[in-house]
Design an enzyme around this catalytic site. Structure first.
Site, mmCIF file in Angstrom:
data_model
loop_
_atom_site.group_PDB
_atom_site.id
_atom_site.type_symbol
_atom_site.label_atom_id
_atom_site.label_comp_id
_atom_site.label_asym_id
_atom_site.label_seq_id
_atom_site.Cartn_x
_atom_site.Cartn_y
_atom_site.Cartn_z
ATOM 1 N N THR A 136 70.273 98.302 23.014
ATOM 2 C CA THR A 136 70.792 98.460 24.192
ATOM 3 C C THR A 136 72.287 98.114 24.154
ATOM 4 O O THR A 136 72.393 97.248 23.367
ATOM 5 C CB THR A 136 70.083 97.490 25.268
ATOM 6 O OG1 THR A 136 70.775 97.158 26.218
ATOM 7 C CG2 THR A 136 69.657 96.176 24.308
ATOM 8 N N ASP A 137 73.128 98.033 25.064
ATOM 9 C CA ASP A 137 74.423 97.577 25.085
ATOM 10 C C ASP A 137 74.527 96.164 25.235
ATOM 11 O O ASP A 137 75.549 95.375 25.035
ATOM 12 C CB ASP A 137 75.300 98.222 26.307
ATOM 13 C CG ASP A 137 74.744 98.098 27.580
ATOM 14 O OD1 ASP A 137 73.822 97.476 27.699
ATOM 15 O OD2 ASP A 137 75.636 98.619 28.589
ATOM 16 N N LYS A 188 66.514 92.154 20.969
ATOM 17 C CA LYS A 188 66.996 93.608 20.654
ATOM 18 C C LYS A 188 67.952 93.477 19.542
ATOM 19 O O LYS A 188 68.006 94.293 18.694
ATOM 20 C CB LYS A 188 67.478 94.195 21.984
ATOM 21 C CG LYS A 188 66.371 94.577 22.928
ATOM 22 C CD LYS A 188 65.409 95.378 22.585
ATOM 23 C CE LYS A 188 65.799 96.987 22.455
ATOM 24 N NZ LYS A 188 64.703 98.056 22.417
ATOM 25 N N TYR A 211 65.776 88.431 25.788
ATOM 26 C CA TYR A 211 65.681 89.880 25.570
ATOM 27 C C TYR A 211 66.568 90.491 24.658
ATOM 28 O O TYR A 211 66.169 91.019 23.803
ATOM 29 C CB TYR A 211 65.713 90.540 27.171
ATOM 30 C CG TYR A 211 66.022 92.318 26.899
ATOM 31 C CD1 TYR A 211 65.106 92.760 26.407
ATOM 32 C CD2 TYR A 211 67.210 92.770 27.135
ATOM 33 C CE1 TYR A 211 65.228 94.291 26.392
ATOM 34 C CE2 TYR A 211 67.452 94.045 27.158
ATOM 35 C CZ TYR A 211 66.408 94.562 26.813
ATOM 36 O OH TYR A 211 66.627 95.969 26.634
#
Ligand code: NAD
Ligand code: DAU
Length: 337
Positions: free
Chosen positions: A125-126, A155, A151
């Site tokens: 994810t960015d 990641k 979160y």
């Protein structure tokens, strides 16, 4: 022999859209979907697909013996969507984020290396890049990782494990870093489906803080197309940003939704901000454009209208979710906020 692809987390939002995309595009592809069916996993997301080319396995990506059995079976590619994906929930139960997003990825990666699976695609994810200021240039694949939530930290840790695996053992995977997705089958805890469904029901839309945080929005079909292109033509060992080139402040997005639905702005309710709330995300997507010739097809107003039509036409799908277990989370998270 049909190409067998292992999709993990295929009962969630992006995973289910991706499975639909693969089965529609390629008559010779066989999909195996490994999904734990957490609160976010929903078998209804895959209703109506061609079952003859699809196998569902209920299980945990952190379960090493299960993963070994699944991956051993001549898998051509692993696309890892399985994750705990909601930033707000990572404030309440960080353990499941560590277990799935970090340990689960490591278990999958180990199996992929053991059986030398030709392609392992990690859907990152960015958010791993952290937050941008209003005048900063968008993140490139070389921007440092600087996550703000449990979160995004989990990641980022998974991305690091993939890089470590390459350095230590020479097994090269590919990492994709997508921006904020929206579209059909998105669980109504996320901004867009929550606000569309609340607006349809004339309920307040809880905007965090001043509502001026900016996200780059990508229609899920565009994201799926990019991932599939990377699956086929992406260079092993590389990272690819996948953005929608559609930056919008949350409050503008909220007003757009209300406007398309013909609902009053009086439904907007400013509430207490998210702790550690990232101010702005934006992605530089020159690499995927140049190397793979990919560009997003949808921009925000058109993609949002299409999404709103889907939520209007599929009220049963989201009303069932919102009236179930999700109500407890909603009350805990929003009541008195
Ligand atoms: P989602 O929450 O809708 O779905 C996650 C799926 O993973 C669910 O079906 C769930 O049952 C499954 N799952 C969770 N833990 C599991 C486990 N231990 N083993 C097997 N399955 C498990 O998520 P999403 O929004 O579709 O996101 C998919 C992936 O894309 C995630 O990795 C997320 O980090 C990434 N991503 C999401 C976005 C976005 O805007 N939604 C943007 C960029 C990247
Ligand atoms: O950028 C990619 C990420 O996008 C993915 O990696 C995540 O899995 C995905 O959940 C998403 O993260 P965000 O935190 O950006 O998405 P969310 O929909 O939760 O929130 C979008 C913005 O809207 C964010 O600035 C917070 C705000 N928001 C969200 C909710 C749920 C509100 O103002 N009110 C809300 O009730």
């Amino acid at each position: 022999m049909p190409t067998k692809i292992l999709v993990t987390g295929g009962c969630g939002f992006i995973g289910s859209n991706f499975i639909r995309y693969l089965l529609k595009q390629y008559p010779d592809i066989q999909v195996v979907n490994l999904d734990l069916l957490t609160y976010a996993g929903n078998l209804a997301n895959l209703q109506g697909i061609d079952q003859s080319r699809y196998t569902f396995i209920k299980g945990d990506i952190a379960d090493a013996s299960l993963v070994d059995r699944v991956v051993k079976d001549q898998v051509e590619a692993i696309i890892n969507f399985a994750a705990e994906s909601h930033v707000d929930r990572s404030l309440y139960h960080p353990e499941s984020f560590i277990n799935t997003n970090i340990l689960g990825t490591q278990v999958l990666l180990e199996a992929a290396r053991r059986y030398q699976v030709p392609r392992f695609i990690q859907i990152s994810t960015d958010e791993v890049y952290g937050s941008l200021g209003a005048d900063d240039d968008p993140f490139t694949e070389k921007s440092p990782l600087d996550p703000s939530s449990t979160y995004s930290a989990s990641k980022a840790a998974a991305d690091m494990l993939i890089k470590a695996c390459e350095k230590s053992f020479g097994y090269k995977a590919i990492i994709t870093r997508g921006s904020n997705n929206y579209g059909p089958y998105q669980f109504p805890e996320k901004l867009i489906p929550l606000f569309i469904s609340n607006a349809i029901e004339n309920k307040p839309l809880p905007v965090y803080g001043d509502g001026l945080q900016v996200r780059d929005w990508i229609f899920v079909e565009d994201h799926c197309e990019a991932i599939d292109l990377i699956r086929q033509k992406g260079k092993l060992g590389e990272v690819y940003n996948i953005g929608g080139v559609s930056e919008y402040p949350n409050i503008e997005m909220t007003k757009t939704i209300l406007n398309v639905l013909g609902k009053p702005e009086s439904l907007i309710k400013y509430v207490k901000d998210r702790p550690g709330h990232d101010r702005r995300y934006a992605l530089n997507i020159s690499k995927i454009k140049k190397e793979l010739g990919w560009n997003p097809k949808y921009q925000v107003p058109a993609g949002i209208k299409k999404t709103i039509d889907w939520y209007l036409g599929n009220k049963d799908w989201w009303q069932k979710i919102k009236s179930g277990e999700y109500r407890k989370y909603y009350e805990k998270h929003y009541q008195g906020r």
